[in-house]
Design an enzyme around this catalytic site. Structure first.
Site, PDB file in Angstrom:
ATOM      1  N   LYS A 147       0.840  -1.297  -0.209  1.00 48.09           N
ATOM      2  CA  LYS A 147       0.024   0.015   0.142  1.00 48.09           C
ATOM      3  C   LYS A 147       0.751   1.434  -0.050  1.00 48.09           C
ATOM      4  O   LYS A 147       0.322   2.254  -0.429  1.00 48.09           O
ATOM      5  CB  LYS A 147      -1.140  -0.031   1.176  1.00 48.09           C
ATOM      6  CG  LYS A 147      -2.173  -1.003   0.857  1.00 48.09           C
ATOM      7  CD  LYS A 147      -3.261  -0.888   1.770  1.00 48.09           C
ATOM      8  CE  LYS A 147      -4.309  -1.845   1.658  1.00 48.09           C
ATOM      9  NZ  LYS A 147      -5.383  -1.961   2.715  1.00 48.09           N
TER      10      LYS A 147
ATOM     11  N   LYS B 132      -4.608  -9.732  -7.186  1.00 43.71           N
ATOM     12  CA  LYS B 132      -5.994 -10.104  -6.259  1.00 43.71           C
ATOM     13  C   LYS B 132      -6.874  -9.002  -6.840  1.00 43.71           C
ATOM     14  O   LYS B 132      -6.591  -7.877  -7.130  1.00 43.71           O
ATOM     15  CB  LYS B 132      -5.742 -10.189  -4.795  1.00 43.71           C
ATOM     16  CG  LYS B 132      -5.626  -9.015  -4.273  1.00 43.71           C
ATOM     17  CD  LYS B 132      -5.849  -8.919  -2.751  1.00 43.71           C
ATOM     18  CE  LYS B 132      -5.605  -7.638  -2.297  1.00 43.71           C
ATOM     19  NZ  LYS B 132      -5.681  -7.479  -0.911  1.00 43.71           N
TER      20      LYS B 132
ATOM     21  N   LYS C   2     -10.591  -3.717  -3.751  1.00 41.04           N
ATOM     22  CA  LYS C   2     -11.294  -2.404  -3.704  1.00 41.04           C
ATOM     23  C   LYS C   2     -10.325  -1.197  -4.394  1.00 41.04           C
ATOM     24  O   LYS C   2     -10.842  -0.114  -5.047  1.00 41.04           O
ATOM     25  CB  LYS C   2     -11.652  -2.185  -2.368  1.00 41.04           C
ATOM     26  CG  LYS C   2     -12.600  -2.949  -2.063  1.00 41.04           C
ATOM     27  CD  LYS C   2     -13.150  -2.532  -0.362  1.00 41.04           C
ATOM     28  CE  LYS C   2     -13.648  -3.506   0.382  1.00 41.04           C
ATOM     29  NZ  LYS C   2     -13.278  -3.681   1.700  1.00 41.04           N
TER      30      LYS C   2
END
Ligand code: TYM
Length: 351
Positions: free
Chosen positions: A121, A206, A209
């Site tokens: 992230k 993957k 969101k």
């Protein structure tokens, strides 16, 4: 040690959470939510919308409020029954944040630095600009779990490392201060059964969101037409001829993801599903109709429940009441174990 504060002591205690930020997608449904629904009749289940976790990234305040309520409504639409399980917003239970501090004082800087989600992230914006909360996030997640004496934590495969950390922290705390926390088990779907649904446009990553590739994410609020289009445009490969349609995650990630999707929805393993197909187009058509079969009824229920916001507010209010009882008792136990003096208590004072 199993400390039962409330509920049915014969049932395993289950806890899980989902972030309200970003649009919920098929990966969330197949990797986690459907297990939440299954577990509710077999466990003493606590499910929360982890709104505090959402603060680790920037966002608009009024959008946050809407997103939390929307997510709670979606969970009800997906089949959570508030008469059977406890559904609540994380921020309605202060013990989560309080216990998170205890976890931060149990975890080491080194182990948090090794969390791959933090590294992923922060890869784009850089560690320097990242919020500290993003770094300490796994401690809050450990607190979410340990506050409920959870035996089982149903999650997708991407949460495996966070779950390992929660177990390590529980064990370390128990060894240092005496038995206080239940050491939780991760409940992750077996490989090939929805544990890690991949992005349809980039099947080596993957479904998420937060993605650069929204065309490969099947949102649970997407229109049926969009869902069909996204699945029909899913990336496969150019191999042709007999035997081309087979399950092989390494060399054929796109087709394998589609086989897993269909297998997961039909309760079959992906290798068996592959035996029924020779053409990619036929497989995609069946994946699309299987996905619509589960998603459309959820959307329909979502529209119905959304008409009654007072009902959702009532569910969350009573969920918070039940959750607070359990979590505050665990917090008191942990405070006592580390040597914090109970408010108004003089038991620790020896002149
Ligand atoms: P979150 O909000 O990203 O995702 C919610 C759940 O969906 C699963 N999931 C997937 N499963 C299969 N394939 C995918 N592509 C996929 N993407 C997401 C996640 O594994 C998760 O189970 N840190 C957590 C939220 C959390 C939590 C907790 C979970 C906070 N506290 C305590 C369990 C217990 C998260 O960000 O999930």
């Amino acid at each position: 040690m199993r400390v039962v504060i409330s509920g049915d002591s014969t049932l395993p205690r289950v806890l899980s959470g989902i972030q309200p930020t970003g649009e919920p997608h098929l990966g969330n449904l197949l990797g986690a939510l459907r297990y939440w629904v299954e577990d509710q009749s077999r466990g003493d289940c606590f499910y929360c919308v982890v709104d505090l976790h959402g603060l680790t990234v920037a966002g608009d305040a009024s959008e946050r409020r809407t997103a939390s309520i929307t997510m709670a409504t979606l969970l009800l639409a997906a089949g959570l029954d508030p008469d059977v399980c406890t559904l609540f917003l994380q921020s309605h239970v202060p013990a989560h944040s309080q216990l998170a501090w205890i976890m931060e004082c149990t975890a080491s800087y080194g182990e948090l630095s090794r969390m791959t989600q933090f590294k992923d992230k922060t890869a784009k914006g850089g560690e320097q600009a990242s919020r500290v909360g993003l770094f300490t996030y796994p401690c809050l997640m450990a607190a979410d779990i340990l506050a409920y004496d959870a035996d089982r934590v149903p999650v997708g495969d991407d949460q495996r490392q966070h779950l390992e950390l929660a177990r390590d922290l529980a064990q370390r705390f128990n060894t240092t201060y005496g038995d206080t926390f239940v050491v939780p088990e991760a409940a992750i779907a077996p490989p090939g059964r929805g544990a890690r649904i991949m992005n349809l446009q980039d099947p080596t990553r993957k479904m998420s969101k937060t993605t650069d590739n929204p065309g490969g994410v099947v949102g649970l609020f997407d229109s049926p037409g969009d869902i069909e289009r996204k699945i029909k445009r899913a990336v496969t490969d150019t191999e042709a001829g007999p035997g081309a349609l087979r399950y092989d995650r390494e060399t054929k990630p796109g087709v394998s993801n589609l086989l897993e999707l269909l297998g997961t929805l039909r309760g079959n393993d992906p290798e068996t599903v592959a035996l029924d197909y020779t053409r990619y187009g036929d497989l995609k058509a069946d994946v699309a109709s299987a996905v619509l079969e589960v998603v459309e009824p959820i959307q329909q229920r979502f529209r119905e429940i959304s008409k009654d916001p007072d009902y959702v507010a009532d569910v969350l209010r009573s969920g918070a009441r039940s959750a607070n009882k359990v979590a505050s008792a665990t917090l008191r136990r942990a405070y006592r174990a580390v040597g914090l003096v109970a408010a108004g208590g003089t038991d620790a004072i020896r002149w």
